[in-house]
Enzyme design. Structure first.
Site, PDB file in Angstrom:
ATOM      1  N   ARG A 214     -51.627  -1.522 -39.848  1.00 17.98           N
ATOM      2  CA  ARG A 214     -52.198  -2.839 -39.568  1.00 17.98           C
ATOM      3  C   ARG A 214     -52.075  -3.133 -38.076  1.00 17.98           C
ATOM      4  O   ARG A 214     -51.053  -2.834 -37.453  1.00 17.98           O
ATOM      5  CB  ARG A 214     -51.465  -3.945 -40.345  1.00 17.98           C
ATOM      6  CG  ARG A 214     -51.840  -4.060 -41.810  1.00 17.98           C
ATOM      7  CD  ARG A 214     -53.273  -4.577 -42.009  1.00 17.98           C
ATOM      8  NE  ARG A 214     -53.607  -4.770 -43.408  1.00 17.98           N
ATOM      9  CZ  ARG A 214     -54.188  -3.854 -44.188  1.00 17.98           C
ATOM     10  NH1 ARG A 214     -54.492  -2.661 -43.710  1.00 17.98           N
ATOM     11  NH2 ARG A 214     -54.470  -4.126 -45.452  1.00 17.98           N
TER      12      ARG A 214
ATOM     13  N   GLU B 188     -59.676  -7.930 -36.482  1.00 19.62           N
ATOM     14  CA  GLU B 188     -60.846  -7.084 -36.792  1.00 19.62           C
ATOM     15  C   GLU B 188     -62.009  -7.957 -37.250  1.00 19.62           C
ATOM     16  O   GLU B 188     -61.791  -8.924 -37.964  1.00 19.62           O
ATOM     17  CB  GLU B 188     -60.484  -6.111 -37.930  1.00 19.62           C
ATOM     18  CG  GLU B 188     -59.411  -5.133 -37.543  1.00 19.62           C
ATOM     19  CD  GLU B 188     -58.950  -4.299 -38.748  1.00 19.62           C
ATOM     20  OE1 GLU B 188     -59.611  -4.319 -39.806  1.00 19.62           O
ATOM     21  OE2 GLU B 188     -57.919  -3.638 -38.613  1.00 19.62           O
TER      22      GLU B 188
ATOM     23  N   HIS C 138     -61.432   0.924 -39.184  1.00 18.39           N
ATOM     24  CA  HIS C 138     -60.657   0.649 -40.410  1.00 18.39           C
ATOM     25  C   HIS C 138     -61.238   1.402 -41.618  1.00 18.39           C
ATOM     26  O   HIS C 138     -61.733   0.797 -42.575  1.00 18.39           O
ATOM     27  CB  HIS C 138     -60.592  -0.860 -40.706  1.00 18.39           C
ATOM     28  CG  HIS C 138     -59.493  -1.224 -41.660  1.00 18.39           C
ATOM     29  ND1 HIS C 138     -58.785  -2.403 -41.585  1.00 18.39           N
ATOM     30  CD2 HIS C 138     -58.960  -0.561 -42.720  1.00 18.39           C
ATOM     31  CE1 HIS C 138     -57.879  -2.443 -42.548  1.00 18.39           C
ATOM     32  NE2 HIS C 138     -57.974  -1.329 -43.258  1.00 18.39           N
TER      33      HIS C 138
HETATM   34  C1  8YV Z   1     -58.768  -0.777 -47.365  1.00 16.70           C
HETATM   35  C2  8YV Z   1     -56.437  -0.980 -46.358  1.00 16.70           C
HETATM   36  O1  8YV Z   1     -59.952  -0.243 -46.989  1.00 16.70           O
HETATM   37  O2  8YV Z   1     -55.815  -0.866 -48.619  1.00 16.70           O
HETATM   38  C3  8YV Z   1     -55.585  -1.308 -47.517  1.00 16.70           C
HETATM   39  O3  8YV Z   1     -54.634  -2.088 -47.311  1.00 16.70           O
HETATM   40  O4  8YV Z   1     -56.102  -1.277 -45.280  1.00 16.70           O
HETATM   41  C4  8YV Z   1     -57.727  -0.264 -46.427  1.00 16.70           C
HETATM   42  O5  8YV Z   1     -57.482   1.087 -46.588  1.00 16.70           O
HETATM   43  C5  8YV Z   1     -58.946  -2.250 -47.429  1.00 16.70           C
HETATM   44  O6  8YV Z   1     -57.806  -2.964 -47.275  1.00 16.70           O
HETATM   45  C6  8YV Z   1     -59.647  -2.644 -48.710  1.00 16.70           C
HETATM   46  O7  8YV Z   1     -59.474  -3.996 -49.015  1.00 16.70           O
END
Ligand code: 8YV
Length: 321
Positions: free
Chosen positions: A240, A269, A287
């Protein structure tokens, strides 16, 4: 009226996941994948029993306070849950789940791509070729940092961190890690544990961030901690953006303290700090840590397993609140 639970799905999900949703739930889909405002999402959730959101929807205490009383569960399509105020959900008796395990391989692949891309100047090389500015070859052309045999420090040796460590070993990297506690002996595989991040940083030619975003890890990587890395180190983040202080990272990239950074996640983002785009020594992805067909299906099915458990009166496997 249907006797199936009503579920609001905030984003367009893989076809197989939506098929199962249609079969088992009275589902409200978002075929155009339009990003809801908080007000629109709350209105769309009217009388629903649950919500299946992504990390793109923010569930602040204020938003959770305005959700309809009918909402029993927020079953996230994500491993991260920093977009949900868990205390506020608990206070309203709303169950919150996530999707761990199923995205470890895909996210670790992106971490390795970031390591390689940043070290071997992949973005610069791509730009040169595409812009037709690639003129010749010379021994000093596009020389980068070798990955093989270097030291890889991992912050957060959870499921994703452990897969990145295994992949790093494929490049004969020596693994160091920092977490709140060491791994069980059988999972260490020679990795060196540091209970203090400050003690690990001087040993990291490469530093991969895989910890959870919490108030405690907010700007964990700041000016003082970047200064502890060896000169010419490379930092990658597939966790993150909030874990990194952008100003401190940009300063370290500009001064040459760091050779490069590979980033898949950012503060704010997709409106990221403009300097990342300007710097030649950043390798930037949008991402996409979990963005493979296999993993996105698996994330959807895992979120559905959690929903199924809640509506069958069972404890969901991935409850985080
Ligand atoms: C996802 C992510 O694409 O799962 C997570 O926390 O950061 C990502 O890999 C995204 O969050 C889907 O909501």
């Amino acid at each position: 009226m249907s006797d199936k639970p009503a579920i609001l799905v905030t984003r367009k999900l893989p076809d197989a996941v939506e098929d199962r949703l249609r079969r088992d739930y009275d589902v409200r889909l978002n075929p155009d994948d339009r990003l809801y405002t908080a007000d629109e999402m709350i209105a769309a959730a009217s009388d629903a029993d649950g919500i299946l959101p992504c990390h793109t929807e923010q569930f602040s205490a204020e938003v959770i306070g305005r959700l309809p009383d009918s909402i029993q569960v927020i079953a996230n399509f994500s491993i991260g849950f920093d977009h949900v105020d868990l205390e506020a959900a608990k206070a309203r008796g709303i169950i919150v789940t996530n999707t761990p395990d199923v995205l470890s391989d895909a996210t670790a692949e992106i971490a390795i791509l970031l390591i390689l891309g940043a070290a071997r100047r992949a973005a610069e090389g791509e730009r040169l070729v595409r812009s037709r500015e690639w003129r010749d070859w010379s021994p000093s052309f596009m020389v980068g940092t070798q990955v093989t045999g270097k030291r890889l420090g991992i912050i957060g040796m959870g499921r994703v961190g452990q897969v990145t460590a295994r992949r790093g070993r494929g490049f004969e990297m020596a693994i160091h890690y920092n977490d709140v506690r060491p791994l069980e002996a059988e999972n260490q595989l020679g990795a060196i544990y540091h209970d203090k991040l400050e003690d690990m940083l001087p040993h990291c030619d490469f530093l991969a961030i895989h910890c959870v975003a919490t108030p405690e890890t907010h700007h964990l990587l700041n000016r003082e901690r970047f200064a502890l890395l060896p000169d010419g180190a490379i930092v990658v983040n597939a966790a993150r953006g909030s874990i990194v202080d952008d100003e401190a990272l940009i300063e370290a990239l500009k001064s040459g303290k760091l050779a490069a950074a590979g980033l898949d996640v950012y503060n704010n983002e997709p409106d990221i700090h403009a300097a990342y785009r300007e710097l030649p020594n950043t390798f930037l992805l949008p991402h996409i840590g979990s963005a493979t067909h296999e993993t996105r299906d698996a994330m959807g099915f895992r979120a559905l397993d959690n929903l199924d458990a809640v509506f069958a009166g069972r404890e969901p496997r991935d409850r985080v609140a």
